[in-house]
Design a protein around this motif. Structure first.
Motif, PDB file in Angstrom:
ATOM      1  N   ARG A   1       2.746   6.022  -2.617  1.00 41.64           N
ATOM      2  CA  ARG A   1       3.853   6.937  -2.896  1.00 41.64           C
ATOM      3  C   ARG A   1       4.218   7.007  -4.360  1.00 41.64           C
ATOM      4  NH1 ARG A   1       6.930   8.381   1.493  1.00 41.64           N
ATOM      5  NH2 ARG A   1       6.181   7.522   3.447  1.00 41.64           N
ATOM      6  N   ARG A   2       4.222   5.844  -5.006  1.00 42.91           N
ATOM      7  CA  ARG A   2       4.755   5.824  -6.371  1.00 42.91           C
ATOM      8  C   ARG A   2       3.654   5.910  -7.424  1.00 42.91           C
ATOM      9  NH1 ARG A   2       9.813   5.435  -5.480  1.00 42.91           N
ATOM     10  NH2 ARG A   2      10.630   4.156  -3.782  1.00 42.91           N
ATOM     11  N   CYS A   3       2.551   5.213  -7.188  1.00 41.05           N
ATOM     12  CA  CYS A   3       1.522   5.148  -8.244  1.00 41.05           C
ATOM     13  C   CYS A   3       0.477   6.248  -8.102  1.00 41.05           C
ATOM     14  CB  CYS A   3       0.832   3.791  -8.217  1.00 41.05           C
ATOM     15  SG  CYS A   3       1.999   2.443  -8.337  1.00 41.05           S
ATOM     16  N   MET A   4       0.028   6.500  -6.872  1.00 36.84           N
ATOM     17  CA  MET A   4      -1.104   7.421  -6.723  1.00 36.84           C
ATOM     18  C   MET A   4      -0.831   8.809  -7.306  1.00 36.84           C
ATOM     19  SD  MET A   4      -4.175   7.522  -6.151  1.00 36.84           S
ATOM     20  CE  MET A   4      -5.251   6.647  -5.072  1.00 36.84           C
ATOM     21  N   PRO A   5       0.354   9.377  -7.107  1.00 39.12           N
ATOM     22  CA  PRO A   5       0.583  10.693  -7.722  1.00 39.12           C
ATOM     23  C   PRO A   5       0.419  10.671  -9.238  1.00 39.12           C
ATOM     24  CG  PRO A   5       2.279  10.220  -6.094  1.00 39.12           C
ATOM     25  CD  PRO A   5       1.495   8.960  -6.265  1.00 39.12           C
ATOM     26  N   LEU A   6       0.707   9.532  -9.862  1.00 38.17           N
ATOM     27  CA  LEU A   6       0.613   9.435 -11.319  1.00 38.17           C
ATOM     28  C   LEU A   6      -0.824   9.222 -11.789  1.00 38.17           C
ATOM     29  CD1 LEU A   6       3.698   7.111 -11.919  1.00 38.17           C
ATOM     30  CD2 LEU A   6       3.587   9.604 -12.141  1.00 38.17           C
ATOM     31  N   VAL A   7      -1.600   8.476 -10.997  1.00 42.01           N
ATOM     32  CA  VAL A   7      -2.951   8.132 -11.462  1.00 42.01           C
ATOM     33  C   VAL A   7      -4.043   9.006 -10.832  1.00 42.01           C
ATOM     34  CG1 VAL A   7      -2.260   5.724 -11.863  1.00 42.01           C
ATOM     35  CG2 VAL A   7      -3.367   6.331  -9.710  1.00 42.01           C
TER      36      VAL A   7
ATOM     37  N   ARG B   1     -11.923  -0.690   5.073  1.00 41.21           N
ATOM     38  CA  ARG B   1     -10.521  -1.103   4.931  1.00 41.21           C
ATOM     39  C   ARG B   1     -10.071  -1.231   3.489  1.00 41.21           C
ATOM     40  NH1 ARG B   1      -7.553  -2.412   9.171  1.00 41.21           N
ATOM     41  NH2 ARG B   1      -8.612  -2.334  11.179  1.00 41.21           N
ATOM     42  N   PRO B   2     -10.783  -1.982   2.646  1.00 47.05           N
ATOM     43  CA  PRO B   2     -10.309  -2.059   1.261  1.00 47.05           C
ATOM     44  C   PRO B   2     -10.311  -0.705   0.563  1.00 47.05           C
ATOM     45  CG  PRO B   2     -12.406  -3.241   1.545  1.00 47.05           C
ATOM     46  CD  PRO B   2     -11.909  -2.886   2.899  1.00 47.05           C
ATOM     47  N   TRP B   3     -11.310   0.112   0.844  1.00 49.57           N
ATOM     48  CA  TRP B   3     -11.341   1.440   0.218  1.00 49.57           C
ATOM     49  C   TRP B   3     -10.136   2.259   0.676  1.00 49.57           C
ATOM     50  CZ3 TRP B   3     -13.251   3.864  -3.758  1.00 49.57           C
ATOM     51  CH2 TRP B   3     -13.158   5.266  -3.804  1.00 49.57           C
ATOM     52  N   ARG B   4      -9.830   2.155   1.945  1.00 53.22           N
ATOM     53  CA  ARG B   4      -8.708   2.935   2.470  1.00 53.22           C
ATOM     54  C   ARG B   4      -7.394   2.504   1.821  1.00 53.22           C
ATOM     55  NH1 ARG B   4      -6.538   3.991   8.612  1.00 53.22           N
ATOM     56  NH2 ARG B   4      -5.489   5.916   8.026  1.00 53.22           N
ATOM     57  N   ALA B   5      -7.274   1.186   1.612  1.00 53.06           N
ATOM     58  CA  ALA B   5      -6.044   0.678   0.991  1.00 53.06           C
ATOM     59  C   ALA B   5      -5.936   1.143  -0.459  1.00 53.06           C
ATOM     60  CB  ALA B   5      -6.027  -0.842   1.061  1.00 53.06           C
ATOM     61  N   LEU B   6      -7.067   1.174  -1.142  1.00 49.17           N
ATOM     62  CA  LEU B   6      -7.060   1.537  -2.567  1.00 49.17           C
ATOM     63  C   LEU B   6      -6.954   3.047  -2.765  1.00 49.17           C
ATOM     64  CD1 LEU B   6      -7.757   0.535  -5.550  1.00 49.17           C
ATOM     65  CD2 LEU B   6     -10.100   1.245  -4.993  1.00 49.17           C
ATOM     66  N   ALA B   7      -7.637   3.781  -1.901  1.00 48.09           N
ATOM     67  CA  ALA B   7      -7.855   5.208  -2.168  1.00 48.09           C
ATOM     68  C   ALA B   7      -7.011   6.097  -1.268  1.00 48.09           C
ATOM     69  CB  ALA B   7      -9.341   5.534  -2.033  1.00 48.09           C
ATOM     70  N   TYR B   8      -5.743   5.825  -1.208  1.00 46.24           N
ATOM     71  CA  TYR B   8      -4.778   6.746  -0.628  1.00 46.24           C
ATOM     72  C   TYR B   8      -5.032   7.014   0.852  1.00 46.24           C
ATOM     73  CZ  TYR B   8      -1.166  10.203  -1.632  1.00 46.24           C
ATOM     74  OH  TYR B   8       0.013  10.895  -1.693  1.00 46.24           O
TER      75      TYR B   8
ATOM     76  N   THR C   1       0.822  -1.201   0.000  1.00 45.81           N
ATOM     77  CA  THR C   1       0.000   0.000   0.000  1.00 45.81           C
ATOM     78  C   THR C   1       0.856   1.252   0.000  1.00 45.81           C
ATOM     79  OG1 THR C   1      -1.641  -1.228   1.199  1.00 45.81           O
ATOM     80  CG2 THR C   1      -1.905   1.133   1.167  1.00 45.81           C
ATOM     81  N   ARG C   2       1.947   1.190   0.750  1.00 40.41           N
ATOM     82  CA  ARG C   2       2.820   2.374   0.777  1.00 40.41           C
ATOM     83  C   ARG C   2       3.396   2.643  -0.601  1.00 40.41           C
ATOM     84  NH1 ARG C   2       4.476   0.577   5.806  1.00 40.41           N
ATOM     85  NH2 ARG C   2       6.443  -0.247   5.060  1.00 40.41           N
ATOM     86  N   ALA C   3       3.779   1.564  -1.273  1.00 41.50           N
ATOM     87  CA  ALA C   3       4.346   1.740  -2.618  1.00 41.50           C
ATOM     88  C   ALA C   3       3.288   2.302  -3.556  1.00 41.50           C
ATOM     89  CB  ALA C   3       4.869   0.407  -3.141  1.00 41.50           C
TER      90      ALA C   3
END
Ligand SMILES: C[S@@+](CC[C@H](N)C(=O)[O-])C[C@H]1O[C@@H](n2cnc3c(N)ncnc32)[C@H](O)[C@@H]1O
Length: 280
Positions: free
Chosen positions: A78-84, A228-235, A73-75
């Motif tokens: 940090r790495r994907c969410m800024p791009l998507v 929980r799943p939403w939190r993991a997916l949605a930053y 989730t951290r990856a």
């Protein structure tokens, strides 16, 4: 309940090199990462008068996604969410959030601090403000924010700071803007206390937040179930948070509140509340 519809988007110049923040806040650099003092080297720490918010040195603060849901989730954060991120919100933006951003953020005046500014989707709605500080603790987001600021006609600065520990003097701002932020910050109580602290007497918080469904509703049950799943997916977003109540608990009085459906986004993040709150 209002239905949201469409509007436009984008941004201007920066004093802070987000690349410097990125290096400082790499996941491997735990202790001291996100230390607001690292801004000293990039010029974000400027200005010390009544009319210009002071950037104070303060202690080390936690990186926002530290220890949240493990490495994957951290990856992702940090790495994907800024791009998507912009793509993730696109439908919701097109179906009303942009217009709402314009209405709410367009009211910002004087010395303005935006919390968790993300990729800068609010940037183009600031006009004629005295000073604009865009705070964003996540290095990937801050990098994109800095890039958008450079391309924009707006003048502002990017500061790497979490909302729970703002490196500014008491009463430094006339307006604090927070959109889709209090659901994500690690400690919303602390973030709202800090908001109140940095607001000058008579200052205003302008907000847009999605919140917990009505008590006893089916939506509320689904929000609790899928938290929980939403939190993991949605930053790290908490879809079941009662943010309006938290605003009141922090000693801010909401003066205008509207409610809307966030069309184009999953039902878990309805409804949206937006408006203003003042220091009491
Ligand atoms: C859902 S995004 C909203 C971004 C932007 N405000 C918008 O309206 O598009 C949440 C933002 O809050 C930031 N954030 C996370 N933890 C934070 C914290 N502790 N303090 C301030 N911002 C935080 C995230 O990095 C992210 O940019």
């Amino acid at each position: 309940m209002a239905e949201l519809s469409t509007a436009a988007e984008t941004t201007a110049n920066s004093c802070c090199a987000p690349e410097a923040q990125a290096a400082c806040c790499e996941p491997s650099a735990k202790a001291g990462c996100c230390d607001p003092t690292h801004d000293q080297g990039c010029g974000c720490a400027a200005s010390r008068t009544r009319s210009t918010p002071t950037l104070k040195r303060s202690g080390t603060v936690p990186c926002v996604s530290e220890g949240r849901f493990g490495r994957v989730t951290r990856a992702w954060d940090r790495r994907c969410m800024p791009l998507v991120y912009d793509g993730f919100l696109l439908l919701g933006e097109l179906r009303g959030l942009r217009r709402l951003r314009g209405e709410v953020v367009g009211q910002a005046q004087g010395r303005v601090l935006e919390l968790g500014a993300g990729t800068g989707l609010n940037m183009k709605y600031y006009s004629g403000v005295e000073r604009l500080v865009l705070s964003e603790p996540e290095p990937g987001m801050a990098k994109r924010l800095g890039q958008r600021l450079k391309r924009s006609a707006v003048s502002g600065e990017v500061v790497s700071a979490p909302a729970e520990q703002l490196p500014f003097d008491d009463g430094s701002f006339d307006t604090v803007v927070a959109t889709l932020v209090f659901c994500t910050v690690s400690d919303p109580h602390a973030a709202l206390q800090e908001t109140r602290r940095v607001l000058a007497p008579g200052g205003r918080l302008l907000f847009i937040e999605h919140v917990r469904g009505d008590a006893g509703s089916r939506r509320e049950r689904w929000q609790d179930r899928f938290y929980r799943p939403w939190r993991a997916l949605a930053y790290g977003c908490r879809c079941n948070q009662s943010t309006l109540e938290l605003i009141g608990e922090a000693g801010l009085r909401t003066t205008e509140v509207g409610t809307a459906r966030w069309r184009g986004m999953p039902p878990l993040v309805h409804p949206i509340v937006y408006g203003k709150a003042e220091t009491i």
